[in-house]
Design an enzyme around this catalytic site. Structure first.
Site, PDB file in Angstrom:
ATOM      1  N   GLY A  21       0.810  -1.232   0.000  1.00 31.63           N
ATOM      2  CA  GLY A  21       0.000   0.000   0.000  1.00 31.63           C
ATOM      3  C   GLY A  21       0.828   1.260   0.000  1.00 31.63           C
ATOM      4  N   LEU A  27      -5.562   3.589  -6.355  1.00 31.79           N
ATOM      5  CA  LEU A  27      -6.621   2.973  -5.557  1.00 31.79           C
ATOM      6  C   LEU A  27      -6.401   1.475  -5.358  1.00 31.79           C
ATOM      7  CD1 LEU A  27      -9.708   4.841  -7.080  1.00 31.79           C
ATOM      8  CD2 LEU A  27      -8.227   5.537  -5.184  1.00 31.79           C
ATOM      9  N   ALA A  28      -5.884   0.794  -6.376  1.00 35.81           N
ATOM     10  CA  ALA A  28      -5.663  -0.656  -6.244  1.00 35.81           C
ATOM     11  C   ALA A  28      -4.605  -0.923  -5.174  1.00 35.81           C
ATOM     12  CB  ALA A  28      -5.223  -1.239  -7.585  1.00 35.81           C
ATOM     13  N   SER A  29      -3.542  -0.130  -5.175  1.00 40.02           N
ATOM     14  CA  SER A  29      -2.471  -0.306  -4.179  1.00 40.02           C
ATOM     15  C   SER A  29      -3.021  -0.123  -2.763  1.00 40.02           C
ATOM     16  CB  SER A  29      -1.339   0.689  -4.477  1.00 40.02           C
ATOM     17  OG  SER A  29      -0.609   1.023  -3.327  1.00 40.02           O
ATOM     18  N   HIS A 138       9.249   4.875  -2.335  1.00 35.80           N
ATOM     19  CA  HIS A 138       9.748   3.586  -2.849  1.00 35.80           C
ATOM     20  C   HIS A 138      10.174   3.663  -4.301  1.00 35.80           C
ATOM     21  CE1 HIS A 138       5.510   3.537  -4.006  1.00 35.80           C
ATOM     22  NE2 HIS A 138       5.696   2.467  -4.773  1.00 35.80           N
ATOM     23  N   GLU A 175       7.429  11.085 -14.075  1.00 33.07           N
ATOM     24  CA  GLU A 175       7.004   9.671 -14.004  1.00 33.07           C
ATOM     25  C   GLU A 175       7.221   8.934 -15.321  1.00 33.07           C
ATOM     26  OE1 GLU A 175       5.225   8.014 -11.149  1.00 33.07           O
ATOM     27  OE2 GLU A 175       6.054   9.658  -9.968  1.00 33.07           O
ATOM     28  N   HIS A 246      -1.497   8.253 -13.239  1.00 27.22           N
ATOM     29  CA  HIS A 246      -0.722   8.482 -14.459  1.00 27.22           C
ATOM     30  C   HIS A 246      -1.717   8.656 -15.602  1.00 27.22           C
ATOM     31  CE1 HIS A 246       2.640   5.883 -12.541  1.00 27.22           C
ATOM     32  NE2 HIS A 246       3.035   7.136 -12.517  1.00 27.22           N
ATOM     33  N   ASN A 360      -1.712  -4.004  -7.738  1.00 28.80           N
ATOM     34  CA  ASN A 360      -0.930  -2.841  -7.308  1.00 28.80           C
ATOM     35  C   ASN A 360      -1.093  -1.676  -8.284  1.00 28.80           C
ATOM     36  OD1 ASN A 360       0.397  -2.815  -4.860  1.00 28.80           O
ATOM     37  ND2 ASN A 360       2.077  -4.124  -5.567  1.00 28.80           N
ATOM     38  N   CYS A 366       1.497  -0.624 -18.099  1.00 28.25           N
ATOM     39  CA  CYS A 366       2.450  -0.187 -17.067  1.00 28.25           C
ATOM     40  C   CYS A 366       3.712  -1.032 -17.094  1.00 28.25           C
ATOM     41  CB  CYS A 366       1.866  -0.319 -15.665  1.00 28.25           C
ATOM     42  SG  CYS A 366       0.408   0.654 -15.384  1.00 28.25           S
TER      43      CYS A 366
HETATM   44  O1  SUG Z   1       3.588   3.878  -9.159  1.00 31.24           O
HETATM   45  N1  SUG Z   1       2.258   0.911  -7.875  1.00 31.24           N
HETATM   46  C1  SUG Z   1       2.743   1.655  -9.010  1.00 31.24           C
HETATM   47  C2  SUG Z   1       1.954   1.307 -10.242  1.00 31.24           C
HETATM   48  C3  SUG Z   1       2.545   1.923 -11.474  1.00 31.24           C
HETATM   49  C4  SUG Z   1       1.659   1.784 -12.654  1.00 31.24           C
HETATM   50  N2  SUG Z   1       2.266   2.389 -13.791  1.00 31.24           N
HETATM   51  C5  SUG Z   1       1.640   3.039 -14.769  1.00 31.24           C
HETATM   52  N3  SUG Z   1       0.400   3.461 -14.646  1.00 31.24           N
HETATM   53  N4  SUG Z   1       2.302   3.352 -15.811  1.00 31.24           N
HETATM   54  C6  SUG Z   1       2.680   3.148  -8.720  1.00 31.24           C
HETATM   55  O2  SUG Z   1       1.713   3.594  -8.104  1.00 31.24           O
HETATM   56  C7  SUG Z   1       2.326   0.105  -5.581  1.00 31.24           C
HETATM   57  C8  SUG Z   1       3.371  -0.561  -4.698  1.00 31.24           C
HETATM   58  C9  SUG Z   1       2.834  -0.980  -3.376  1.00 31.24           C
HETATM   59  O3  SUG Z   1       1.840  -0.410  -2.912  1.00 31.24           O
HETATM   60  O4  SUG Z   1       3.439  -1.889  -2.772  1.00 31.24           O
HETATM   61  C10 SUG Z   1       2.976   0.866  -6.726  1.00 31.24           C
HETATM   62  O5  SUG Z   1       4.042   1.400  -6.605  1.00 31.24           O
END
Ligand code: SUG
Length: 444
Positions: A21, A27-29, A138, A175, A246, A360, A366
């Site tokens: 998270g 939102l998925a994360s 991160h 990004e 993004h 995530n 992605c």
């Molecule tokens: O940056 N998720 C990435 C997902 C990136 C998706 N990339 C594109 N849309 N191009 C981010 O949010 C979640 C990691 C965690 O929660 O452990 C994370 O970093």
């Protein structure tokens, strides 16, 4: 005209893939925070997606995962002792930093860099700027190793210019290609480089979620690459507030076609006009999906737009490679089928299973970095990093051997995971012929 193709370089999913998270506004994360992940299934899903693209005839490359846990980062914070002690102390005293140091987020290669093909750069080189990913702790740890990986994959300095990331400050938060779309008549011809930004560097941002890309970062990347056909467009504020972290969550483009959600841009009419004005020798086609047909929330949860839009060699119309989640969302599925059955530029929809990454917030688009390459540039890439059937087989065995099939965020503190991850990466450098000093732990 010089013949060029669109290649993909996918981030190989690392052994610490987990649901910690870490990304507010994704939102998925946030939703899956604390769940157990399956790193083995994740890496195999990613590899199968790569093979699918290679089988369709697109050159496919592998970007190695980064060394995680990132012990050198934790040492910069003052944790000392053996590597296992550093990890243990960091988890005890600074768990948020320890979690960041364990993320496998380099898998999302659309955020690795922004790429300008030689047809658009002033000096005839392909230019890469690794993204500083300044907004999330991160992800801010990625750009140094990303640069190393890009230099390994694109080793000819007379053809490929791999830059440093932009300075890591909020004003220049970047990004990468997730906020870049290139439109053109043909890959080898000069194109339009649509760079989408979320906030101005000097405005006071008051949205509920971060806007991760500044206008000034987009401008700087275009400038340093000598990019022609640059169009800057503001990301829709409502889209960011709804969880569009993004632009590639609500928009994808390829060749002459831009496929996007109604809310993707703050000023759609202006964005279209600017794209039309910048397009040389072709008429851009806009395929817009109305919020009435697909509410933003469904667009985000189904990831219809986080698809790969490709031209399969020998075919006229484009193919949309969506995640299976698109098929499972009634509205998104209806839109996808409508788009493919109309007489428009998209002729076919296919679905891939990348569920582990999707949880995530990382869909098919992605996971890949698109790189347009002329035939001579393609020949100058590192062939050992190109996905063949043999490499797919070797990496599948490697992943199945080294990776766990269950990992909770609490397991990230396990010193045995550090040992396993390093064992896996050590063997990977041999499989990919990367030499002994590719990772910090190999340099001692
Ligand atoms: O940056 N998720 C990435 C997902 C990136 C998706 N990339 C594109 N849309 N191009 C981010 O949010 C979640 C990691 C965690 O929660 O452990 C994370 O970093």
């Amino acid at each position: 005209m010089t013949h060029a193709v669109e290649a993909n370089a996918d981030g190989l999913i690392g052994p610490t893939h987990s649901y910690a998270g870490l990304s507010p506004g994704n939102l998925a994360s946030s939703l899956n925070r604390g769940e157990a992940s399956n790193p083995r299934a994740a890496v195999l899903q990613g590899l199968d997606k790569m093979k699918r693209l290679a089988d369709l005839g697109l050159p496919q490359f592998v970007l190695p995962p980064h060394e995680r846990p990132d012990i050198p980062f934790l040492r910069t914070l003052g944790f000392s002792g053996s590597d296992a002690q550093v990890l243990e102390r960091a988890w005890k005293d600074a768990p948020a930093f320890a979690a960041a140091a364990c993320s496998a987020s380099s898998m999302w290669a659309a955020n690795a860099a922004t790429v300008t093909p030689s047809a658009d750069s002033g000096d005839g080189c392909v230019h890469f700027t690794p993204a500083n990913l300044h907004t999330n702790l991160h992800r801010s740890l990625e750009h140094g190793q990303t640069r190393r990986a890009l230099e390994a994959l694109f080793p000819a300095p007379d053809r490929f210019a791999v830059h440093d990331a932009l300075p890591a400050v909020g004003h220049l938060a970047d990004e990468g290609a997730a906020n870049h779309v290139r439109l053109c008549r043909d890959h080898g011809e000069p194109g339009v480089n649509l760079l989408v930004w979320g906030r101005d560097a000097f405005e006071l941002w008051d949205g509920p979620y971060p806007a991760r890309q500044t206008r000034q970062a987009s401008e700087a990347v275009g400038r340093r690459h000598g990019a022609s056909g640059v169009v800057l467009a503001q990301q829709g504020r409502a889209a960011i507030a709804g969880g569009t972290f993004h632009n590639d969550v609500v928009c994808v483009g390829a060749l002459d076609t831009l496929f996007h959600h109604e809310l993707a841009f703050e000023d759609t009419a202006r964005t279209r006009r600017d794209i039309r004005d910048a397009a040389k020798g072709f008429e851009p086609i806009f395929v817009e999906v109305a919020a009435a047909d697909l509410p933003l929330a469904d667009a985000i949860s189904s990831y219809l737009f986080n698809s790969m839009l490709i031209r399969v060699p020998g075919e006229d119309r484009l193919t949309l490679i969506c995640p299976v989640e698109t098929r499972e969302n009634v509205r998104a599925h209806a839109v996808a089928e409508d788009v493919a059955s109309s007489n428009g530029p998209i002729g076919r929809v296919e679905y891939v299973d990348v569920r582990q990454s999707m949880r995530n917030g990382g869909g098919p688009a992605c996971l890949r970095l698109r790189v347009v390459l002329t035939d001579a540039e393609l020949a100058a890439t590192n062939a050992a990093m190109r996905l063949t059937d043999e490499l797919h087989g070797a990496l599948s065995v490697w992943g199945a051997t080294w990776y766990r099939d269950r990992l909770t965020p609490a397991d990230l503190a396990d010193p045995q995971l550090l040992v396993e991850s390093r064992g896996a990466l050590d063997e990977l450098t041999q499989i990919l012929g990367l030499g002994g000093g590719f990772y910090p732990f190999q340099r001692g």
